[in-house]
Scaffold this motif. Structure first.
Motif, PDB file in Angstrom:
ATOM      1  N   CYS B 111       0.862  -1.186   0.000  1.00  0.00           N
ATOM      2  CA  CYS B 111       0.000   0.000   0.000  1.00  0.00           C
ATOM      3  C   CYS B 111       0.900   1.238   0.000  1.00  0.00           C
ATOM      4  N   ARG B 112       0.484   2.273  -0.719  1.00  0.00           N
ATOM      5  CA  ARG B 112       1.324   3.469  -0.804  1.00  0.00           C
ATOM      6  C   ARG B 112       1.141   4.394   0.396  1.00  0.00           C
ATOM      7  N   HIS B 113       0.297   3.971   1.318  1.00  0.00           N
ATOM      8  CA  HIS B 113       0.158   4.761   2.540  1.00  0.00           C
ATOM      9  C   HIS B 113       1.331   4.461   3.454  1.00  0.00           C
ATOM     10  N   LEU B 114       1.358   3.231   3.990  1.00  0.00           N
ATOM     11  CA  LEU B 114       2.487   2.873   4.858  1.00  0.00           C
ATOM     12  C   LEU B 114       3.021   1.465   4.579  1.00  0.00           C
ATOM     13  N   GLY B 115       2.767   0.956   3.390  1.00  0.00           N
ATOM     14  CA  GLY B 115       3.459  -0.264   2.969  1.00  0.00           C
ATOM     15  C   GLY B 115       2.800  -1.580   3.295  1.00  0.00           C
ATOM     16  N   PRO B 148      -1.528   8.409  -0.472  1.00  0.00           N
ATOM     17  CA  PRO B 148      -1.321   9.634  -1.254  1.00  0.00           C
ATOM     18  C   PRO B 148      -0.986   9.366  -2.716  1.00  0.00           C
ATOM     19  N   THR B 170      11.276  -1.848  -2.313  1.00  0.00           N
ATOM     20  CA  THR B 170       9.971  -1.544  -1.713  1.00  0.00           C
ATOM     21  C   THR B 170       9.616  -0.091  -2.040  1.00  0.00           C
ATOM     22  N   PRO B 171       8.446   0.134  -2.672  1.00  0.00           N
ATOM     23  CA  PRO B 171       8.114   1.517  -3.065  1.00  0.00           C
ATOM     24  C   PRO B 171       7.905   2.398  -1.844  1.00  0.00           C
ATOM     25  N   LEU B 172       8.580   3.521  -1.829  1.00  0.00           N
ATOM     26  CA  LEU B 172       8.455   4.464  -0.714  1.00  0.00           C
ATOM     27  C   LEU B 172       7.703   5.697  -1.187  1.00  0.00           C
ATOM     28  N   THR B 173       6.842   6.205  -0.327  1.00  0.00           N
ATOM     29  CA  THR B 173       6.170   7.463  -0.632  1.00  0.00           C
ATOM     30  C   THR B 173       7.010   8.582  -0.045  1.00  0.00           C
ATOM     31  N   LEU B 174       7.559   9.406  -0.908  1.00  0.00           N
ATOM     32  CA  LEU B 174       8.530  10.398  -0.458  1.00  0.00           C
ATOM     33  C   LEU B 174       7.874  11.751  -0.193  1.00  0.00           C
ATOM     34  N   THR B 175       8.517  12.526   0.635  1.00  0.00           N
ATOM     35  CA  THR B 175       8.071  13.889   0.907  1.00  0.00           C
ATOM     36  C   THR B 175       8.947  14.834   0.091  1.00  0.00           C
ATOM     37  N   LEU B 177      10.025  18.591  -0.825  1.00  0.00           N
ATOM     38  CA  LEU B 177       9.982  19.961  -0.313  1.00  0.00           C
ATOM     39  C   LEU B 177       9.922  20.917  -1.489  1.00  0.00           C
TER      40      LEU B 177
END
Lengths: 478, 178
Positions: B111-115, B148, B170-175, B177
């Motif tokens: 899941c792209r929320h928290l994996g 997201p 593992t796909p990470l949802t990045l922040t 800036l």
């Protein structure tokens, strides 16, 4: 003769190691005579840590930190090894006790404002210790290397990955690579059994040293606020006048409470047993329902209830700001009143924190935001019939996954609104639009439901909460 | 006994002071060198996974004939660089769908929320996450809940009658800036 020999032997040893010179003065140092039962929580935390060290060392004799074999060794410890189940249980309940006692100890210190002058660094070292203890609790949960462990570490890596700029670096550091795997468990094992315990040992050493240096604080006195100019001198005078030796005048209470704590830990491990292991740690298996241990359930709930735009900032901000605020608290306020009656905001903060923790933990357990994959079909008693279009519509509610999120008559999930009375609230057109297009936090089903299925579902929903089916024949036509 | 006490600074000649300062500096510098020599290999060893370039390998997930046109099925394959003791933990999973005779679509199960691992529910044609209630349509776009971003798409190819998936971290949802 033998007595004489023992005395002489002890004297020889004492002369060399200096027990009477160094340790005895520490044991009999003067403590306030009014501290009594309030001050038992710090020693109980230490006692729980001793339980953790001892049971942890014993478990490490059989625990294999290596991929698939980890799970097998845990099964062996739990099911086959003599006393293994009790030992694993003690380690688990000992962790809970340690977290609980550390937090209660901190709340007591906060309520009595013991962190004020000159004990600012006692508090600061305690805050660092608390966070390391929480780190121990988290890494310990992962060392229970089953499906829950694998997915919990994935969640941790994803959370770390949200850190701006260095997120992927942190995530890959946590995982020991690009994906969860064999390198992950060995990494967490090293953190759990070497790095964090070493930090705790060092932290406890510093904490104790500071306690000896500044003395145990007295109970707060409304008429005696802390004045850094005069505090030390006044404390020394009072302690020499009214203080009692820690051993045994004060320590017996610590011993009684710690006995109780260890008894409860042992009792729980015997009668409740260690936490059951989930399926094996297969990162390709989807049959997992990752849940943190109870002390982090509140945070799990927070992450589920937050608006998405705030999420990243809360994931990163809560631990960071929480640590900063707690750590620097004594530097913000290190003098003045210590009595809780003079510090209503302190009491309010603790009560608010406790209630929030409790409510969020209950939410975390119930997780109403998650689809209920195990929901059963609606029984005839709820549907009102076991045949005909109405029953078909009710069956479609299950097949199409509507019941995963919607409760009807006590059957179904709680992610979406309850539909038990939906027939009273929405019209046919409303329902069709909502199902086809979706709505607030509801997927659109237009592409996955046929016209005839939609009509059956809508016909069924229109009967919910309505005594009789609508008699107007026009209302049943598409 | 008194002659064993170190001389007070006022008794020392200037060269004695210089010698002591020099020895202090040498000891501190040597201490730092010892620290570096001990720590650097260890730090490098621990941080190595961060600097390792992700390996992308094609892994076979089944024969072409095993996949029927229709809904998604779960496939398992091995990580690109498993450690020798990994066992079952070296596996990775993906949801794959044969969209037509020649076209496949695959998504990472994270899941792209928290994996957490998302589940495909065939009838409503949705992916659902058991953790925080993320829901995705069959094209991977977000249908509901906190994710997201859409599900992470994996590359699929057909070679010599076999269906292969390209491994990914593992796909990470990045922040970002901005």
């Amino acid at each position: 003769m033998s007595n004489n020999f023992v005395t002489r032997t002890w004297n020889w040893i004492d002369n060399r190691i200096g027990f009477s010179d160094y340790i005895v003065p520490l044991m009999v140092h003067l403590v306030p005579d009014n501290a009594r039962w309030w001050y038992i929580f710090g020693s109980a935390t230490l006692c729980a840590f001793i339980v953790q060290v001892f049971t942890g060392v014993c478990l490490a004799m059989s625990y294999v930190p290596g991929g698939e074999e980890t799970y097998q060794s845990l099964k062996y410890i739990t099911d086959t090894a003599p006393l293994g189940s009790i030992l694993r249980g003690m380690h688990y309940y000992g962790a809970s006790a340690m977290v609980m006692m550390a937090v209660i100890h901190m709340v007591q210190v906060y309520m009595h404002a013991t962190y004020k002058y000159p004990r600012e660094m006692n508090w600061m070292s305690g805050v660092v210790l608390l966070f390391v203890v929480l780190g121990m609790a988290f890494t310990g949960q992962l060392l229970r290397w089953d499906a829950n462990g694998v997915w919990s570490v994935t969640v941790a890596a994803e959370m770390a990955g949200r850190t701006p700029i260095i997120g992927p670096t942190l995530a890959h550091f946590i995982l020991g690579g690009e994906t969860v795997g064999g390198s992950t468990i060995t990494r967490f094992f090293a953190m759990h059994v070497f790095i964090m315990p070493a930090l705790i040992f060092a932290g406890i050493g510093l904490h104790m040293l500071l306690i000896m240096r500044h003395g145990i604080s007295e109970m707060p006195d409304v008429n005696d606020p802390v004045d850094p100019e005069t505090y030390k001198e006044a404390y020394e005078k009072r302690i020499h006048k009214t203080g009692v030796p820690f051993w045994p005048d004060a320590m017996w209470r610590d011993m009684i409470f710690s006995t109780l704590i260890v008894g409860v830990i042992l009792g729980c491990s015997i009668f409740l047993g260690p936490p059951a292991l989930d399926p094996p740690p297969n990162p390709s298996s989807i049959n997992a329902n990752p849940l943190p241990d109870w002390y982090f359930l509140w945070y799990f709930a927070v992450l589920s209830l937050l608006p998405p735009q705030l999420e990243t900032w809360v994931i990163l901000g809560v631990p960071t700001i929480g640590f900063i605020v707690l750590f620097f608290l004594p530097l913000i306020s290190n003098k003045g009143h210590r009595a809780p009656s003079k510090r209503p905001w302190a009491g309010g903060t603790v009560i608010f924190g406790f209630v929030a923790f409790l409510v969020l933990t209950i939410y975390g357990y119930k997780k109403p935001w998650s689809p209920d994959f195990g929901v059963k079909e609606l029984p005839a008693s709820v549907v009102g019939t076991d045949h005909g279009p109405l029953a078909e519509g009710a069956k479609l509610m299950h097949i199409k996954g509507c019941l995963y999120c919607h409760d009807i008559g006590g059957y179904g999930g709680h992610r979406g609104p309850e539909l038990t009375e939906i027939g009273k609230l929405l019209t046919r057109d409303d329902l069709i639009i909502r199902i086809n297009n979706g709505g607030h936090n509801m997927p659109a089903f237009a592409s996955s439901i046929s016209d005839s299925e939609l009509q059956l579902v809508v016909d069924f929903l229109l009967t919910r909460g309505v005594e009789k089916e609508p008699e107007n024949p026009k209302s049943t036509t598409p | 006994m008194s002659d064993q006490q170190p001389p007070t600074p006022t008794d020392q000649p200037c060269c004695q002071l210089k010698r002591r300062t020099f020895l202090t500096r040498v000891s501190v510098i040597l201490g730092a060198i010892i620290g570096f020599m001990i720590a650097l290999p260890g730090i490098g060893y621990v941080l190595a996974p961060i600097f390792r370039k992700p390996k992308h390998k094609w892994r076979t997930v089944g024969k072409l004939d095993d996949f029927k046109v229709g809904g998604f099925v779960l496939v398992q394959y091995e990580d690109p660089s498993p450690v020798i003791w990994a066992g079952v933990t070296a596996k990775a999973g993906a949801w794959i769908r044969r969209a037509s005779e020649t076209e496949f679509i695959a998504f990472s199960i994270n899941c792209r929320h928290l994996g957490c691992p998302v589940r495909w529910v065939d009838d409503p044609k949705l992916f659902m996450c058991p953790c925080h209630g993320g829901v995705y349509y069959e094209d991977g776009t977000v249908a509901a809940g906190p994710p997201p971003e859409p599900l992470y798409k994996l590359n699929v190819r057909i070679r010599e009658g076999l269906v292969e998936i390209e491994t990914e971290p593992t796909p990470l949802t990045l922040t970002t800036l901005t």
